[in-house]
Design a protein around this motif. Structure first.
Motif, PDB file in Angstrom:
ATOM      1  N   SER A 530     -22.924 -17.324  16.330  1.00 35.25           N
ATOM      2  CA  SER A 530     -22.312 -17.562  15.021  1.00 35.25           C
ATOM      3  C   SER A 530     -20.764 -18.104  15.346  1.00 35.25           C
ATOM      4  O   SER A 530     -20.365 -17.939  16.508  1.00 35.25           O
ATOM      5  N   LYS A 534     -20.013 -13.265  16.968  1.00 35.43           N
ATOM      6  CA  LYS A 534     -20.661 -11.735  17.191  1.00 35.43           C
ATOM      7  C   LYS A 534     -21.872 -11.718  16.743  1.00 35.43           C
ATOM      8  O   LYS A 534     -22.702 -10.743  17.011  1.00 35.43           O
ATOM      9  N   SER A 535     -22.526 -12.705  16.502  1.00 36.78           N
ATOM     10  CA  SER A 535     -24.062 -12.627  16.116  1.00 36.78           C
ATOM     11  C   SER A 535     -24.590 -14.028  16.657  1.00 36.78           C
ATOM     12  O   SER A 535     -23.810 -14.979  16.711  1.00 36.78           O
ATOM     13  N   TRP A 551     -29.587 -11.890  15.037  1.00 41.19           N
ATOM     14  CA  TRP A 551     -29.470 -11.126  15.907  1.00 41.19           C
ATOM     15  C   TRP A 551     -28.176 -10.746  16.284  1.00 41.19           C
ATOM     16  O   TRP A 551     -27.169 -11.678  16.525  1.00 41.19           O
ATOM     17  N   SER A 552     -27.913  -9.559  16.798  1.00 43.44           N
ATOM     18  CA  SER A 552     -26.450  -9.225  17.337  1.00 43.44           C
ATOM     19  C   SER A 552     -26.412 -10.013  18.643  1.00 43.44           C
ATOM     20  O   SER A 552     -27.552 -10.184  19.263  1.00 43.44           O
TER      21      SER A 552
END
Lengths: 1036, 211
Positions: A530, A534-535, A551-552
Motif C-alpha cells: 500500500s 503498512k499493508s 494483509w498487514s
C-alpha cells in the motif's frame, strides 16, 4: 357343170335343205338358256345363273356338268368350282316334257366371279359417355383358306336422313376360322343427339383366284337411335364431360316435340345452332379453353321457358411427376414424394389419381393426395427381405395418364425419424451420458448420430457417434472431456452411417450441468504494498477470476525498485498492447507485466501476466481493455531475491482523437498580432498520446451563418501546427488592425483531431495612421485657406474694381469686358455687351407663330460667337444700351439656367452682375422683336410674353408663373444640382452655373469696396465669400 | 346453443341421413317425450332471434357468392336458372298474427329442410368448387347456425308446447344428379332461402322478443 339340169336340181335341193336346217335351229333357240354367269362366295362352290331367251312357258331345265345331271325349275344351280374349266349342258323342256333345246357352255375359272358373302353385323353397341360405337361382326373365315387378306368398309350414317358421316376401312386376315371382329368409332357428337347408322361390306383379296373379285354387298344397317327418337327423350348432351384444353366439342339439346330451341350458350357466349332433327339442335365449340373448377356451363333455352343445361370440364392431362423421391424414416413405410407439375385444372372426382406400383413385388397402392398442396406424398409398406424397390408412379385423370419410375436401394435412402425422449445423465464433472429413442427399425444398418454441445462460454461443438441401429430402440452415447461445473445444452440428430442420405431433424434440447471438480492448480498470486507501506494487498486469480485480500505487511516478498525507472510507450497490436523489453540475464525466474484497469471512480483493479525468463515481448490482451484508455504497465523481473521493477510502459489498445480541444484564451491583442495561451489537457481527454496542437485562424465574424473555419474552401485560412507540447502559447503575427478573427484550436493524437475550440478576436485599431489621415487633409485645407486669404487681401482693390466698382460704368467696367476678352480676344469693349458666350442651348425661332424648335444649340452657340460683330464700335454706335434678345428657351434644354428664365420679347437687360447671365439676343432677330425699352428698376417679376410662346412649359409652370410675389429671375428648375465638375456642367459651359444649390439671384450682388485703381469699378457692397468668388469667376 | 349436446347429435344425424326426398318425422329428443330438465338455457329465445337475424343478414351474400362460383350464366340469368318453382320448399305461410306455436313448428320445418339442403349444397360444392374457400366457409357457417337454430327451436317447442316430434320434408337430394343440376338445385334452394329467411326474421321477431 351348171348347164346340167340334174346338178342344178341337186344344188337347189341342198340349198333348200340347208335353209330348212337353219330355220329349225332358230325355232329351237327360242327356249335357249343364255347369259350363264357363275359366282363363287367361298371358292369351293359357285352359283351359276342363266336366262332363257324365250318367253314361252317351259318346264324343267336339265343341268348337266361333268357326269352329273339334275333337273331344276330354277335358273340357278350351285355346283363346285371347277379346277380349271368345265362344260355344262343345259337342256330346257316344255311343260309337256319335250326338250326344247340343249345348250352346252364351256365354263372357265377366269369367267367365275368371286364375291364374298354379305357380312352380317353381330352387334352395334353405343357408349354414350365416350360417344363411341362398338361394331362386331364375323369374318366367315372358315370358308376360306388360311391367310387371305380381307378388307372391310364400314359406313357411318347419321340423322333421320341417313347422311354419310364417314366411311372407315378395316383390314384383317382370314385364319380359316370364323373370327368376330370388333371395331370402335368415336363420334364427334354425343350419340344421344341423333340416330347413328352403321353398315359394313368386305372384300377378300385372293391372289390365286383368276376370276373377277368384287366387294360384297352392304350389310343391313344397324342403328343406334338418338334421344330425339324416344317419345319423352330430352336433355342437353353430353353430361358432365371432361375434355382436354383445345378440344372441339359438340353439344346438343334434345327436347320434346313441339318445342323450339331458342339459343344455346357455352359459358357466357351464344353459339350458332345446328339443326339435327325436329327435336334436336346442336352447337359446336372449337378449341375449348380451360374451364373453372366448377366447369363451364352450357345452357339450352327453349320455347315455353324451357331450359336445360350441362357442364363441361376442360383441363389438362396429367403432367409427368417431377422429383420423384422415396425414402424411409423407420423401415416400416417408404414415403415417396413428387411434384405434380402443371395443374390439370380438374378437381374432385375428375382430379388426378396416383397409384404407386412396385414392379418387383407387383404390389401397388393407391395414393390419397391433397390437391391443394404442391408436393404429393404417398406411402408404400416396406416389404420383408426386399431392399431394392422399383417404383412406378402411375398418374391418371379423365383426360390421360402418365407415369414416372424410380429404382431405390432402401438402405441408401434412410432419413431417420427425429430422435425423441432425449435425456442426459452423469455423475461426473467431465462426462455425461445421453439417451434418446428413435421410432423405427434400423437393425440392419448403422446409425450416425450427431450431438450438438453448447455451453454458455464456448462455441457450439458437434460430436459424431456411430452405433448399430436397433428396432425401436433407445440409443446411448457418452461424452467426455467436458468442463466441470458447466451448464451444457445437448441435442441429437441421426442419419444412416454407411450411406448418408439425410439428417433427421434435431431432437429437443436438454440441459445438464456437470459436477464440480477440485481445482487443477493453485491460484496465480500478485501482491502490492500500500502507499502507506503498512499493508499489503494480495491479488490472486482462479480460473481468470480475480480476487483480492489485504494483509498487514510482513516479509512476504521484496520488490526492488530501481532509482531511474524509465517509462516507455507501448504499441497497439490487434486488440492488445505490444510490450517488449530487453533481456535481463539476472532475471532467472521470468517476468511479470502488471497493469491496472480503471473504471470510473472505482479504484483500479490490478491484473498481471507472467512470462518465462526467455521472453522479451508480449501482447497483453484483456477483455477489459477499451480503446482510447491509457493503460500503465509495469514490467517486473523475477530473480531469486525478489521482484525488481524494470520499467513502466504506457499504451493504448487503440488511440482515439482527443475528446475535446484544450481551453485557450487570448492574452494580448494589438493591431497586427494576437497572443493566445492554452491549458494542458487531462490524460483521460487525450485518448491517445498527444502529438501536438493545430491552431487555425482566419478573418471571421461571430456569425453562425458563415462557414466554419475548419471547413474546406476557406482561402484565408491559416494553420499553425504546434508539435512542441511544452509550448503553451502562440503569438499570431501579421494581422490586420481592427479586424475580427476566428481562432480554432485543436489537439491531435495518432487517432485524429479533437473537435475545435473557437474564439473570436478583434485586433486593435492603428491610431498613428488614423491621426495622420486626419491631420494631413486638415493641414492642406488650412494652408489653402491662408493662401486664398492672402491672395484676396492683396488683390482686394482689383477685385473691387473688377466686380464692384463704386459707380458701375458699363463702359469702363473691366468686369464687363472680361467676357469679350475671353470670347473675342483683346478687342476693346466700351459698353457691356452680351457677347456671344451665351448659353449653349438656344433655339432660334424664325417665325413668331411657329413653336420654337428644340435643337442641340451647341453649334449655334459657336455661330453666335461668329456673328457677334468683331468691330465693337458698330454695336456701340447702334446701341448704348445693349438690348439683348434672348430666344425662348425650352425647359428641356436646361443646361443653361438663365436661358430657362422666361424672357419677354422686349426685355430690357440690366447691366449688372445678374444681367451678365441673361440670355443673349441674336442680332439678326433684333428687328423682329418689338423691343420695349424701359429704364430704371426692373421688377423681379415675369414679364408678359406676347409674341412668343414657350411651348415646352408645363401648365404647372405656367400656373406658377401667374402667381404674384417675389420670383427669382432665374429658372429654378434649371438649377443644376450637379457639381461644377460634373459632365453636365462642363458641357453646358454655363457661366451662370451654380455650385449645385439654388440661391437667390439677388445674393449674387458683389459689394466689393472700391479699389485704388481707378479702372476698377468700385464695389458698392463689401461682402465677400468663396462662393461668390467661385461663382463669378468660373473660368478663372 | 340452447340445447344440450345429447339432444342435438341424433337430430343432426337424422338429417344427414335423410338426403332423399322424403317426408320424415324428426324426433326432437332421444326418447318419446321431452326431457324434463336441462333442455333450455335462459337466453334461448334471444339467441334464436339472433340466429335468425344472422342468417337473414348473411343470406343474400351467400346467394351472390354461390352464383358467382357457379360460372356464367348463373349470375346473369339467375332469375331463370334459379327459379324455385320446380323444387320442393317447405311452405311457410305464417305471419305476425299466426299463433306462436304454429310459427315455431313452421320454423322448425323450414330450418330442418334448410339444414339438409345446405348439407347437400355444401357437399356438392366441395366436389365442384374445392378451391372456392370463401363459399365453402360461408356454407359451413350457415349450416352450423342452422343447426344451432334447430336445436333452439327444438328446445322451445319442447319447453313451451311439449312438442317433441315434427313431420318434416327434406326435399330431393342432389346426389347422383348432373353437375349442372346440382348447381341449379343449390341455386334454387338458396334463392328461396333468401326470400323465406327474410320473412322468418320478420315473423319471428315479435314472437321471440323478450316479454
Amino acid at each position: 357343170m351348171w348347164t346340167n339340169p340334174n346338178l342344178r336340181c341337186l344344188l337347189a335341193l341342198a340349198i333348200l335343205c340347208l335353209t330348212s336346217f337353219v330355220h329349225s335351229r332358230e325355232i329351237g333357240s327360242q327356249g335357249d338358256p343364255q347369259n350363264l354367269k357363275c359366282v363363287t362366295h367361298n371358292l369351293r362352290k359357285m352359283v351359276c345363273t342363266w336366262d332363257i331367251s324365250s318367253k314361252r312357258r317351259h318346264g324343267q331345265t336339265e343341268f348337266c356338268y361333268t357326269t352329273e345331271c339334275f333337273k331344276t325349275k330354277e335358273k340357278r344351280v350351285e355346283i363346285p368350282v371347277p379346277e380349271s374349266s368345265t362344260t355344262v349342258k343345259i337342256t330346257t323342256y316344255s311343260i309337256s316334257g319335250t326338250a326344247f333345246t340343249t345348250r352346252r357352255f364351256e365354263i372357265h375359272k377366269k369367267d367365275i366371279s368371286f364375291v364374298p358373302l354379305t357380312p352380317r353385323i353381330l352387334s352395334l353397341t353405343p357408349d354414350f359417355s365416350t360417344f363411341t360405337l362398338t361394331l362386331k361382326w364375323s369374318d366367315n373365315g372358315s370358308a376360306f383358306p388360311y391367310g387371305l387378306d380381307a378388307s372391310w368398309e364400314i359406313e357411318i350414317l347419321r340423322k333421320e336422313t341417313m347422311e354419310d358421316v364417314t366411311r372407315e376401312s378395316y383390314n384383317s386376315k382370314l385364319t380359316h376360322e370364323d373370327i368376330i371382329h370388333s371395331w370402335n368409332w368415336k363420334s364427334d357428337m354425343p350419340l344421344e343427339c341423333t340416330s347413328h347408322y352403321v353398315r359394313i361390306r368386305h372384300y377378300i383379296n385372293i391372289t390365286q383366284f383368276d376370276g373377277h373379285k368384287d366387294w360384297s354387298d352392304w350389310s343391313p344397317v344397324e342403328v343406334v337411335p338418338g334421344k330425339d327418337t324416344e317419345p319423352s327423350g330430352s336433355g342437353l348432351f353430353p353430361q358432365d364431360t371432361v375434355v382436354a384444353v383445345g378440344s372441339n366439342v359438340t353439344f346438343c339439346c334434345v327436347h320434346e316435340e313441339g318445342r323450339q330451341v331458342q339459343r344455346m350458350s357455352y359459358g357466357a357466349k351464344d353459339y350458332p345452332l345446328i339443326r339435327l332433327s325436329s327435336r334436336s339442335s346442336a352447337i359446336r365449340v372449337l378449341n375449348a379453353n380451360a374451364s373453372d373448377a366448377s366447369g363451364t356451363n352450357i345452357v339450352c333455352r327453349m320455347s315455353e321457358n324451357g331450359m336445360d343445361g350441362t357442364v363441361l370440364f376442360v383441363g389438362y392431362g396429367p403432367d409427368v411427376p417431377e422429383d420423384l423421391s422415396c425414402e424411409t424414416s423407420n423401415f416400416v413405410i417408404i414415403k415417396c414424394t413428387w411434384k405434380p407439375g402443371r395443374a390439370s385444372g380438374l378437381y374432385g372426382v375428375r382430379g388426378t389419381k396416383y397409384s404407386l406400383i412396385e414392379s418387383i413385388s407387383g404390389k401397388n397402392v393407391s395414393c390419397e393426395v391433397n390437391e391443394m398442396k404442391k408436393e404429393r406424398i404417398c406411402g408404400f409398406p416396406v416389404l420383408a427381405d426386399q431392399k431394392t424397390y422399383s417404383f412406378v408412379l402411375g398418374v391418371s385423370n379423365p383426360i390421360g395418364q402418365t407415369e414416372a419410375s424410380l429404382l431405390v436401394d432402401l438402405n441408401q435412402r434412410v432419413n431417420p425419424e427425429t430422435p425423441e425422449k432425449l435425456t442426459v445423465s452423469g455423475n461426473s464433472s467431465t462426462s455425461v451420458r445421453l439417451h434418446w429413442f428413435i421410432n423405427g427399425s434400423f437393425a440392419e444398418i448403422r446409425l450416425l448420430c450427431q450431438i450438438e454441445i453448447s455451453s454458455g462460454h464456448s462455441e457450439q461443438k458437434l460430436h459424431n457417434v456411430s452405433m448399430p441401429g436397433g428396432k425401436f430402440s433407445t440409443y446411448t452415447a457418452q461424452l467426455n472431456a467436458l468442463h466441470p461445473y458447466t451448464k451444457y445444452r445437448f441435442r441429437v440428430r441421426c442419419s444412416a452411417a454407411d450411406h448418408f442420405w439425410r439428417w433427421s431433424d434435431w431432437s429437443g434440447t436438454e440441459e445438464h450441468t456437470t459436477l464440480e471438480a477440485p481445482p487443477a492448480r493453485g491460484p496465480d498470486i500478485w501482491r502490492e504494498r500500500s502507499p502507506s507501506g503498512k499493508s499489503l494487498r494480495i491479488f490472486w486469480k482462479v480460473d481468470r477470476k480475480l480476487k483480492m485480500s489485504v494483509w498487514s505487511l510482513m516479509d512476504f516478498f521484496v520488490v526492488f525498485v530501481a532509482d531511474n525507472v524509465k517509462t516507455d510507450r507501448a504499441v497497439a497490436m490487434g486488440n492488445g498492447i505490444y510490450i517488449s523489453w530487453n533481456s535481463y540475464p539476472n532475471m532467472t525466474c521470468g517476468y511479470i507485466v502488471k497493469w491496472c484497469h480503471s473504471s470510473g471512480s472505482e479504484p483500479c483493479s490490478v491484473d498481471w501476466q507472467k512470462f518465462p525468463s526467455n521472453t522479451t515481448d508480449a501482447v497483453i490482451k484483456s477483455a477489459l481493455f477499451r480503446p482510447g484508455v491509457r493503460y500503465n504497465f509495469s514490467l517486473y523481473g523475477c530473480k531469486s531475491s525478489g521482484y525488481q521493477l524494470l520499467k513502466n510502459i504506457t499504451g493504448y489498445t487503440k488511440e482515439l482523437p482527443p475528446k475535446r480541444a484544450p481551453n485557450f484564451t487570448v492574452e494580448e491583442t494589438s493591431s497586427d498580432s494576437i497572443l493566445v495561451k492554452w491549458e494542458d489537457m487531462p490524460i483521460e481527454d487525450c485518448q491517445g498520446f498527444l502529438e501536438g496542437y493545430r491552431l487555425s485562424f482566419a478573418k471571421g465574424e461571430k456569425d453562425a451563418l458563415k462557414p466554419r473555419l475548419l471547413e474546406s474552401g476557406n482561402p484565408e485560412l491559416k494553420v499553425k501546427n504546434i508539435t512542441d507540447l511544452t509550448k503553451k502559447s502562440l503569438k499570431i503575427l501579421d494581422l490586420q488592425g481592427k479586424t475580427s478573427y476566428q481562432l480554432d484550436l485543436q489537439a491531435y493524437t495518432a487517432g485524429g483531431l479533437s473537435p475545435p475550440n473557437s474564439l473570436y478576436v478583434v485586433t486593435k485599431e492603428d491610431s498613428v495612421g488614423l491621426i495622420i489621415a486626419i491631420l494631413i487633409p486638415v493641414a492642406v485645407v488650412v494652408l489653402l485657406g491662408v493662401v486664398a486669404s492672402i491672395f484676396c487681401y492683396r488683390k482686394r482693390e482689383w477685385i473691387k474694381e473688377t466686380f464692384y466698382p463704386e459707380i458701375p460704368n458699363p463702359e469702363n467696367s473691366k468686369a464687363l469686358q472680361f467676357q469679350k476678352n475671353i470670347c473675342e480676344g483683346n478687342k476693346s469693349l466700351k459698353t457691356l455687351e452680351m457677347n456671344p458666350c451665351t448659353p449653349n442651348s438656344v433655339e432660334v425661332v424664325e417665325t413668331q407663330s411657329a413653336a420654337p424648335k428644340i435643337e442641340d444649340t451647341e453649334m449655334m452657340s459657336s455661330k453666335t460667337d461668329t456673328i457677334v460683330p468683331e468691330d465693337g464700335s458698330d454695336s456701340e454706335t447702334e446701341n448704348h444700351v445693349v438690348v439683348s434678345y434672348c430666344p425662348p428657351i425650352i425647359e428641356e434644354e436646361i443646361s443653361n439656367p438663365p436661358m430657362d428664365e422666361p424672357v419677354g420679347l422686349s426685355q430690357v437687360v440690366y447691366i449688372d452682375i445678374q444681367s451678365m447671365y441673361q440670355p443673349q439676343i441674336k442680332p439678326e432677330e433684333e428687328s423682329e422683336i418689338d423691343l420695349v425699352t424701359t429704364a430704371g428698376y426692373k421688377p423681379q417679376m415675369q414679364l408678359p410674353v406676347s409674341a412668343l410662346k414657350i411651348e415646352s412649359r408645363s401648365p404647372a409652370e405656367e400656373e406658377s408663373d401667374k402667381t404674384a410675389g417675389y420670383r427669382p429671375q432665374a429658372n429654378t428648375n434649371a438649377w443644376n444640382m450637379d457639381t461644377p465638375d460634373s459632365p453636365g456642367s462642363v458641357e453646358s459651359n454655363n457661366e451662370n452655373a451654380s455650385f449645385g444649390s439654388p440661391c437667390s439671384i439677388n445674393s449674387r450682388q458683389f459689394l466689393l469696396p472700391p479699389k485704388d485703381d481707378e479702372d476698377s469699378p468700385k464695389p458698392s457692397n463689401t461682402g465677400w465669400s468663396f462662393t461668390h468668388f467661385f461663382q463669378n469667376k468660373p473660368n478663372d | 346453443i340452447g340445447l344440450s349436446p345429447p339432444g342435438v347429435v341424433p337430430f343432426v344425424a337424422l338429417l344427414l341421413l335423410q338426403r332423399r326426398p322424403v317426408a320424415g318425422r324428426a324426433l326432437l329428443g332421444t326418447g318419446s317425450a321431452c326431457p324434463t330438465n336441462g333442455l333450455c338455457r335462459a337466453n334461448v329465445q334471444e339467441q334464436t332471434r339472433r340466429q335468425v337475424a344472422l342468417l337473414n343478414a348473411t343470406a343474400q351474400d351467400l346467394f351472390s357468392l354461390y352464383l358467382k362460383c357457379q360460372g356464367e350464366p348463373f349470375s346473369s340469368e339467375s332469375d331463370r336458372l334459379c327459379s324455385p318453382s320446380g323444387i320442393f320448399f317447405p311452405p311457410f305461410h305464417v305471419n305476425r298474427t299466426t299463433e306462436r306455436k304454429e310459427v315455431m313448428v313452421a320454423m322448425y320445418k323450414l330450418f330442418a329442410f334448410l339444414n339438409a339442403s345446405l348439407g347437400n349444397i355444401t357437399r356438392d360444392q366441395e366436389e365442384l368448387n374445392p378451391t372456392a374457400k370463401e363459399l365453402l366457409d360461408r356454407l359451413h357457417n350457415t349450416t352450423k347456425t342452422t343447426r344451432g337454430l334447430i336445436s333452439n327451436l327444438t328446445c322451445l317447442l319442447c319447453k313451451h308446447y311439449n312438442i317433441f316430434q315434427v313431420d318434416v320434408s327434406y326435399g330431393e337430394s342432389s346426389k347422383g344428379k348432373s353437375a349442372f343440376k346440382k348447381k341449379q338445385q343449390g341455386c334454387q334452394v338458396l334463392r328461396k332461402y333468401v326470400q323465406v329467411i327474410a320473412q322468418a326474421a320478420r315473423v319471428l321477431l315479435p314472437h321471440l322478443s323478450p316479454a
